[in-house]
Enzyme design. Sequence first.
Site, PDB file in Angstrom:
ATOM      1  N   SER A 246       0.849  -1.189   0.000  1.00 12.79           N
ATOM      2  CA  SER A 246       0.000   0.000   0.000  1.00 12.79           C
ATOM      3  C   SER A 246       0.880   1.233   0.000  1.00 12.79           C
ATOM      4  CB  SER A 246      -0.865   0.029   1.252  1.00 12.79           C
ATOM      5  OG  SER A 246      -0.054   0.332   2.370  1.00 12.79           O
ATOM      6  N   LYS A 247       0.280   2.321  -0.420  1.00 15.82           N
ATOM      7  CA  LYS A 247       1.055   3.557  -0.466  1.00 15.82           C
ATOM      8  C   LYS A 247       1.472   3.971   0.947  1.00 15.82           C
ATOM      9  CE  LYS A 247       1.459   7.816  -2.878  1.00 15.82           C
ATOM     10  NZ  LYS A 247       0.905   8.725  -3.846  1.00 15.82           N
TER      11      LYS A 247
END
Length: 492
Positions: A246-247
């Site tokens: 995930s970012k």
Amino acid sequence: MTETRLRFPPSPTGYLHIGGARTALYNWLYAKQTGGKLILRIEDTDGDRSTEESIQGIIDGLNWLGIDYDEGPYFQTEFEEDHSNAAKILLGKGSAYKCFCTKEDLDSKREAALAAKAPLGYDRTCRNLSVEEIAEKESAGIPSVLRFKVPERSGLLGYDDEILGRIESNYKEIDDFVIVRSNGKPLYLLCNVVDDIRDRISHVIRGQDHMTNTLKQVLLYEALEAPLPAFAHMPLTLDTKKAKISKRSHGEIVAVQFYRDRGFIPWAFNNYLALLGWSDGNDQEFYTKEQLIQDFSLGRINKSSAIFNYRKNDPKFFTDPKAIFINEHYLRTMDISELAKLVQVELQADGLWDDAYGAEKKQWYETTLDMIRERFHTLKDFTTLGRAYFADDFIVEQKPLKKNVLKHEGLKEWFPELAERYAQLSEWTLEETERVARELATELDIKPGIIINGMRTVVTGQLAGPSMFDILIAIGQEKVIRRLKNVGILFA
Ligand code: GLU
């Protein structure tokens, strides 16, 4: 056979990430393979989290990858009426019911169930309210949600997943789930099905993270009397520690844009994504577009998670080494005129493009690219590591500067002398440039390597590269002379 219709329905709440791009690619491949259609649907019903910027980012990312779609982009919010109508139909035919339980009611029941180790699902209090009871609650202004009435059947509810096989559950284990909120807004779970029915989607290829919804959605299809699409749930993409990428935890490295900005070749990146969760059973690593479209199959998508092999803080591999490896392969072997177009964009962005590279200097331009690409990893390398071929403001790297230049004070005189001799050459050829350099080394009684390695550093700024005399020819007499003359600047 009816037409296959695929869809890519991202929620525009962030950038297009590796997992999303892979989903889009697999849908695209399957659509192409079967001569079907791919539909882009932006699932923007979550107004608070959807942004214009994200929509644009997704569209740009798909464009960059070359994943084209036949219909859309459609926007889920354009079809709110369809969603509400479906809810009305379900209510009208008794497949859904109004539930007046308050959040407090539900919370306390949940706590009691937890304490008693009883099942946690909704206890169906409102499932069999009479018409009068409903009317009474409504006139008292008690808000309600709409719940789906899960049929009371023995046996198993299930579907055949194209990747995972038969997925089943007991009807009893499925909760009477909410399909419309108390503010009248249909839930995503329902909207998604209504849109897929309207868009006549034949295959739903999506991540396993959506599987919690699928059995409920199967019930919705049945209740809405629509044929069930085929489902294929793909494994998630995890990092080396088996955490979802995930970012938030991995940063921009998981965004497709990162690869575009770092100079990846679009098809190379698709090739990487294709292998992130799929293989045709042999060790083949490189596929042309046509071959991948032909060979791809849902049945060969891995059942277990794909690993994004990103080693944080490894300066050599700023992302999954496999992605770099595949990119290098294309960069070093692709048709030179195709590469020339990609590098042109990089040179233009850096103000280094000369129109002559597309005309009278085309031959030079392509030969030079062909020569220097051997050691390059991304398209960015042409304007950084390869900058000296196109501009004078290149960086001289510290390591070769120390090792090949500063260690030899004598170069301060030798190179201007070499420059003089090079200026006398009427023919700028491999043989002549080499002969003059070696003669000078002999006269000075120094190893030719001192001249050659020093020259590489002064002329290109790099420690390694193509053969030195090839470099001299590519860079050209005038520039080589100038750079040799100016060697003193490096000692300053
Ligand atoms: N909008 C969902 C997402 O972005 C996709 C749901 C689906 O493929 O059914 O994850």
